[in-house]
Design a protein around this motif. Structure first.
Motif, PDB file in Angstrom:
ATOM      1  N   PRO A  42     -20.501  -5.961 -52.546  1.00 27.30           N
ATOM      2  CA  PRO A  42     -20.295  -5.611 -51.135  1.00 27.30           C
ATOM      3  C   PRO A  42     -21.579  -5.064 -50.532  1.00 27.30           C
ATOM      4  N   PRO A  43     -21.810  -5.312 -49.232  1.00 24.92           N
ATOM      5  CA  PRO A  43     -23.032  -4.791 -48.603  1.00 24.92           C
ATOM      6  C   PRO A  43     -23.018  -3.275 -48.595  1.00 24.92           C
ATOM      7  N   PRO A  44     -24.198  -2.658 -48.535  1.00 20.39           N
ATOM      8  CA  PRO A  44     -24.249  -1.197 -48.498  1.00 20.39           C
ATOM      9  C   PRO A  44     -23.625  -0.688 -47.212  1.00 20.39           C
ATOM     10  N   PRO A  45     -23.039   0.533 -47.237  1.00 15.47           N
ATOM     11  CA  PRO A  45     -22.405   1.075 -46.032  1.00 15.47           C
ATOM     12  C   PRO A  45     -23.417   1.225 -44.902  1.00 15.47           C
ATOM     13  N   ALA A  46     -22.906   1.106 -43.662  1.00 19.98           N
ATOM     14  CA  ALA A  46     -23.790   1.276 -42.507  1.00 19.98           C
ATOM     15  C   ALA A  46     -24.348   2.682 -42.458  1.00 19.98           C
ATOM     16  N   GLU A  47     -25.547   2.805 -41.918  1.00 14.60           N
ATOM     17  CA  GLU A  47     -26.184   4.131 -41.842  1.00 14.60           C
ATOM     18  C   GLU A  47     -25.421   4.993 -40.847  1.00 14.60           C
ATOM     19  N   LYS A  80     -38.798  15.169 -15.831  1.00 14.52           N
ATOM     20  CA  LYS A  80     -39.037  15.093 -17.276  1.00 14.52           C
ATOM     21  C   LYS A  80     -37.746  14.808 -18.034  1.00 14.52           C
ATOM     22  N   GLU A  81     -36.702  15.542 -17.696  1.00 16.38           N
ATOM     23  CA  GLU A  81     -35.437  15.350 -18.390  1.00 16.38           C
ATOM     24  C   GLU A  81     -34.816  14.000 -18.050  1.00 16.38           C
ATOM     25  N   ASP A  82     -35.096  13.539 -16.845  1.00 18.55           N
ATOM     26  CA  ASP A  82     -34.607  12.223 -16.468  1.00 18.55           C
ATOM     27  C   ASP A  82     -35.259  11.137 -17.331  1.00 18.55           C
ATOM     28  N   ALA A  83     -36.576  11.312 -17.598  1.00 14.27           N
ATOM     29  CA  ALA A  83     -37.298  10.354 -18.456  1.00 14.27           C
ATOM     30  C   ALA A  83     -36.753  10.388 -19.879  1.00 14.27           C
ATOM     31  N   GLU A  84     -36.453  11.612 -20.357  1.00 13.26           N
ATOM     32  CA  GLU A  84     -35.887  11.729 -21.709  1.00 13.26           C
ATOM     33  C   GLU A  84     -34.539  11.037 -21.808  1.00 13.26           C
ATOM     34  N   ALA A  85     -33.769  11.171 -20.743  1.00 16.17           N
ATOM     35  CA  ALA A  85     -32.463  10.509 -20.734  1.00 16.17           C
ATOM     36  C   ALA A  85     -32.627   8.999 -20.759  1.00 16.17           C
ATOM     37  N   ASP A  86     -33.630   8.509 -20.019  1.00 13.90           N
ATOM     38  CA  ASP A  86     -33.890   7.064 -20.033  1.00 13.90           C
ATOM     39  C   ASP A  86     -34.296   6.598 -21.437  1.00 13.90           C
ATOM     40  N   ASP A  87     -35.138   7.427 -22.118  1.00 15.43           N
ATOM     41  CA  ASP A  87     -35.544   7.084 -23.489  1.00 15.43           C
ATOM     42  C   ASP A  87     -34.340   7.043 -24.421  1.00 15.43           C
ATOM     43  N   ASP A  88     -33.450   8.017 -24.259  1.00 15.32           N
ATOM     44  CA  ASP A  88     -32.251   8.050 -25.095  1.00 15.32           C
ATOM     45  C   ASP A  88     -31.412   6.796 -24.893  1.00 15.32           C
ATOM     46  N   MET A  89     -31.325   6.389 -23.622  1.00 23.89           N
ATOM     47  CA  MET A  89     -30.541   5.179 -23.343  1.00 23.89           C
ATOM     48  C   MET A  89     -31.178   3.956 -23.981  1.00 23.89           C
ATOM     49  N   ALA A  90     -32.529   3.888 -23.925  1.00 27.93           N
ATOM     50  CA  ALA A  90     -33.228   2.736 -24.502  1.00 27.93           C
ATOM     51  C   ALA A  90     -33.056   2.708 -26.014  1.00 27.93           C
ATOM     52  N   ALA A  91     -33.151   3.905 -26.619  1.00 26.58           N
ATOM     53  CA  ALA A  91     -32.989   3.977 -28.072  1.00 26.58           C
ATOM     54  C   ALA A  91     -31.585   3.580 -28.483  1.00 26.58           C
ATOM     55  N   ALA A  92     -30.613   4.034 -27.695  1.00 20.21           N
ATOM     56  CA  ALA A  92     -29.224   3.700 -28.020  1.00 20.21           C
ATOM     57  C   ALA A  92     -28.985   2.200 -27.897  1.00 20.21           C
ATOM     58  N   ALA A  93     -29.592   1.631 -26.861  1.00 16.21           N
ATOM     59  CA  ALA A  93     -29.433   0.190 -26.665  1.00 16.21           C
ATOM     60  C   ALA A  93     -30.084  -0.599 -27.797  1.00 16.21           C
ATOM     61  N   ALA A  94     -31.281  -0.132 -28.212  1.00 18.37           N
ATOM     62  CA  ALA A  94     -31.984  -0.818 -29.307  1.00 18.37           C
ATOM     63  C   ALA A  94     -31.200  -0.717 -30.606  1.00 18.37           C
ATOM     64  N   LYS A  98     -29.732  -3.699 -32.799  1.00 19.72           N
ATOM     65  CA  LYS A  98     -30.057  -3.843 -34.210  1.00 19.72           C
ATOM     66  C   LYS A  98     -28.792  -3.933 -35.056  1.00 19.72           C
ATOM     67  N   LYS A  99     -27.817  -3.123 -34.686  1.00 15.54           N
ATOM     68  CA  LYS A  99     -26.562  -3.137 -35.435  1.00 15.54           C
ATOM     69  C   LYS A  99     -25.863  -4.478 -35.280  1.00 15.54           C
ATOM     70  N   GLU A 100     -25.886  -4.985 -34.029  1.00 16.27           N
ATOM     71  CA  GLU A 100     -25.257  -6.280 -33.786  1.00 16.27           C
ATOM     72  C   GLU A 100     -25.963  -7.386 -34.569  1.00 16.27           C
ATOM     73  N   GLU A 101     -27.324  -7.326 -34.574  1.00 21.20           N
ATOM     74  CA  GLU A 101     -28.088  -8.324 -35.325  1.00 21.20           C
ATOM     75  C   GLU A 101     -27.794  -8.230 -36.822  1.00 21.20           C
ATOM     76  N   GLY A 140     -33.051 -11.747 -46.602  1.00 17.11           N
ATOM     77  CA  GLY A 140     -34.412 -11.231 -46.543  1.00 17.11           C
ATOM     78  C   GLY A 140     -34.680 -10.391 -45.316  1.00 17.11           C
ATOM     79  N   LYS A 141     -33.880 -10.575 -44.276  1.00 14.38           N
ATOM     80  CA  LYS A 141     -34.062  -9.806 -43.038  1.00 14.38           C
ATOM     81  C   LYS A 141     -33.261  -8.512 -43.036  1.00 14.38           C
ATOM     82  N   LEU A 142     -32.439  -8.318 -44.049  1.00 17.85           N
ATOM     83  CA  LEU A 142     -31.619  -7.111 -44.152  1.00 17.85           C
ATOM     84  C   LEU A 142     -32.246  -6.143 -45.148  1.00 17.85           C
ATOM     85  N   PRO A 143     -32.197  -4.848 -44.875  1.00 21.98           N
ATOM     86  CA  PRO A 143     -32.815  -3.876 -45.789  1.00 21.98           C
ATOM     87  C   PRO A 143     -31.935  -3.574 -47.003  1.00 21.98           C
ATOM     88  N   LYS A 144     -32.593  -3.189 -48.086  1.00 22.04           N
ATOM     89  CA  LYS A 144     -31.916  -2.646 -49.271  1.00 22.04           C
ATOM     90  C   LYS A 144     -30.911  -3.618 -49.896  1.00 22.04           C
TER      91      LYS A 144
END
Length: 630
Positions: A42-47, A80-94, A98-101, A140-144
């Protein structure tokens, strides 16, 4: 360490399978039908989700905090906090992407793997290989997922093999082993392919690698003698080994001949065996007592050397060289003795004086000693020429001398493997003297080699009836009794021998061997240690002691004292570099202790060193078998 060939280096780790010959039973080598496809784990559990950003699928509303900050008049902080929120959204989207891929890749992997197995069952091997290729690309594209990758590569290699695409199958096996060096199916598959291609050495290497991994994974259990099932059947190892031997023998003979050619250039080929070996041969002839008495009554080496410095005729000089050589032999300085005998023979051969031998008192004795030394340096042709020349000039009335020479000629023929010719020489001697003890003793040895123990017993008993104080004959009878499981009779023979020669190292060795055959290992070890004490130059004592240590019952939970056994074997080889069995035992023990590639390379070099010391192909046979596993 001398240089090793690239072939030896590439497979040196596999030499550990030499110990496989000593490991009990094994599992059957997997056949091609065992190459059933492996199932993916079985594949390793999701992080787990990160605490650094939002965990919900819906991102936080933009601008909420900014409005509060504007109302408070802190526009810069709000931005500044607005920019941080935008970064959080981008990270969450990425992360979501990645999870979908990853999920899609996992799905592709599993579906392609199932398809590959389905196509395999339908016998569509090329299509199955293509399906596994898709799974491998996704993996080969999946880790571990190294374990899954090794399984998929192995499954694809099985498809390639069945489709007849052997090179591709081997490439995948190599890729599997890069991921998992101990992958047994890949090793077995490569072994099978190589064997089918007639590449027996690489096939054996693969099986040896399996044995090596097994040994190192179970070293403690093996040392304690626990019953285990090695990965390769011993019969299979021997089958492949035997297929490799002819080529390996040719290579070993070539290396040995080159080595001995270099030895001859430097004159080291004329060096006699160990003092112990020479002494045993000399004492196996009853005239040993006579020449020793003559040598003891002669002048010391120093005084004879002074006389040799004078102006002498060639005949007198040769006689003095013979006497000095005989005295050196009496003092067990055998190499010095041989040097004097060679010098005297050279003077005779190069002299223009045709009457030199007529004027020599000791010419027949010189020829006999030259024959002995040539025999000991394995110049068998040269030895028998000396003996036969001596026979030609020996007086018919000197029956003892003639019989002795005939027995020595028989010994040459035995070493040449010409048993029938040896028997004829013994018959000639016994025709002159039916009770000649030397002929009866040495012929009994010939009968033992032929496994004709009854005839050997008749000869040795007849020999001892004629000469009961013949130490070599008493020891030979003890050996015969051991071969016939007559331990009590063997012990009586050794008791008689001990009275003839108290504190004899050889008697203690024989006694130790007797104890060993009757499973009294502690007593055997004590005898071998006493043998070492009596004669520090007896290699048999050290080597037998090492074997006794390895067979001695250790304390509960403790392995045998391998280090001590190896030290004794190395000492035995230091004394006698021609002791072939010691190379094999030492190599096996070194492999049990090997931790690095260099340790295994040392064993390869050890076996090569032993092969260089061999005189015949028969002597080389066992060592070559060990070496082909390297």
């Amino acid at each position: 360490m001398s240089s090793l060939s690239s072939k030896q280096k590439s497979v040196a780790m596999a030499v550990a399978a030499a110990l496989g010959a000593a490991v009990v039973v094994a599992l059957l080598l997997r056949s091609s039908k065992d190459d059933g496809l492996e199932s993916l784990p079985p594949p390793p559990p999701a992080e787990p989700a990160s605490n650094d950003g939002p965990t919900s699928e819906e991102p936080p509303k933009a601008g909420a905090k900014d409005a509060a900050k504007v109302e408070g008049g802190d526009k810069e902080s709000a931005a500044k906090e607005d920019a941080e929120a935008d970064d959080d959204m981008a990270a969450a989207a990425a992360k979501k992407k990645k999870k979908e891929e990853s999920q899609q890749l996992t799905k592709t992997l599993e579906e392609s793997d199932k398809l590959g197995k389905k196509l395999f069952k339908e016998g569509k091997y090329n299509e199955a290989a293509a399906a596994f290729s898709v799974a491998i690309e996704a993996c080969g594209k999946l880790p571990k997922l190294n374990k899954q990758l090794a399984i998929l590569l192995n499954n694809r290699s099985a498809m390639y093999e069945k489709a007849g695409l052997i090179d591709l199958a081997l490439e995948d096996c190599a890729a599997v082993l890069e991921v998992d060096v101990a992958h047994s199916k890949a090793r077995n598959k490569r072994a099978r392919i190589f064997e089918n291609q007639g590449k027996y050495q690489p096939a054996l290497t693969e099986l040896c690698a399996l044995q090596l991994h097994f040994m190192h994974s179970n070293k403690d259990a093996l040392m304690r003698g626990m019953p285990l099932n090695p990965p390769v059947e011993q019969e299979k190892m021997e089958e492949l080994c035997n297929k490799c031997v002819p080529t390996a023998m040719e290579e070993a003979v070539k290396r040995r001949d080159e080595y001995q050619k270099e030895q001859k250039k430097s004159g080291r080929d004329l060096k006699l065996p160990t003092k112990h070996t020479v002494k045993l041969l000399l004492e196996s002839f009853s005239n040993c007592e006579v020449w020793r008495a003559d040598a003891a009554a002669d002048k010391p080496v120093g005084e004879l050397s002074v006389e040799l410095a004078a102006d002498l005729s060639n005949a007198d000089k040769c006689d003095l060289l013979f006497r000095r050589g005989r005295r050196s032999a009496y003092e067990q300085n055998y190499d010095e003795a041989y040097a004097d005998f060679r010098q005297a023979v050279k003077i005779v051969e190069e002299s223009s004086d045709q009457e030199i031998t007529d004027n020599m008192r000791y010419y027949p004795d010189l020829l006999e000693w030259e024959g002995i030394c040539k025999h000991l340096t394995y110049d068998l042709t040269g030895a028998i020429v000396c003996y036969e020349k001596c026979l030609d000039i020996c007086q018919e009335s000197d029956a003892t001398k003639r019989c002795t020479l005939m027995v020595k000629c028989a010994g040459i023929k035995m070493d040449e493997g010409e048993i029938a010719a040896a028997e004829k020489w013994f018959e000639k001697a016994l025709d002159i003297d039916p009770n000649f003890p030397d002929a009866l003793l040495h012929r009994s040895n010939l009968y033992m080699l032929k496994q004709e123990l009854d005839k050997a017993t008749v000869d040795i008993e007849r020999c001892l009836s004629v000469k009961p104080d013949f130490l070599s004959a008493q020891l030979r009878q003890a050996t015969l009794c051991m071969h016939q499981n007559q331990a009590d009779k063997a012990l009586k023979c050794l008791s008689v021998a001990d009275k003839l020669s108290p504190k004899s190292s050889d008697i203690q060795v024989y006694l130790g061997e007797l104890h060993f055959t009757t499973e009294k290992v502690d007593k055997a070890l004590a005898s071998f240690e006493k043998a070492m004490e009596y004669d520090k130059n007896n290699p048999n004592a050290y080597i037998n002691a090492a074997l006794a240590i390895m067979n001695k019952q250790p304390l509960p939970g403790q392995p045998p004292d391998v280090q001590r056994a190896m030290e004794l074997l190395e000492k035995g080889l230091e004394i006698d570099p021609q002791f072939q069995g010691a190379y094999i035992h030492l190599g096996q023990l070194k492999l049990t202790m090997a931790k690095r590639l260099e340790d295994c390379l040392e064993v390869v070099e050890l076996y090569n060193r032993g092969l260089n010391q061999c005189r015949t192909k028969e002597e080389m046979a066992d060592l070559v078998k060990m070496l082909v596993m390297a």
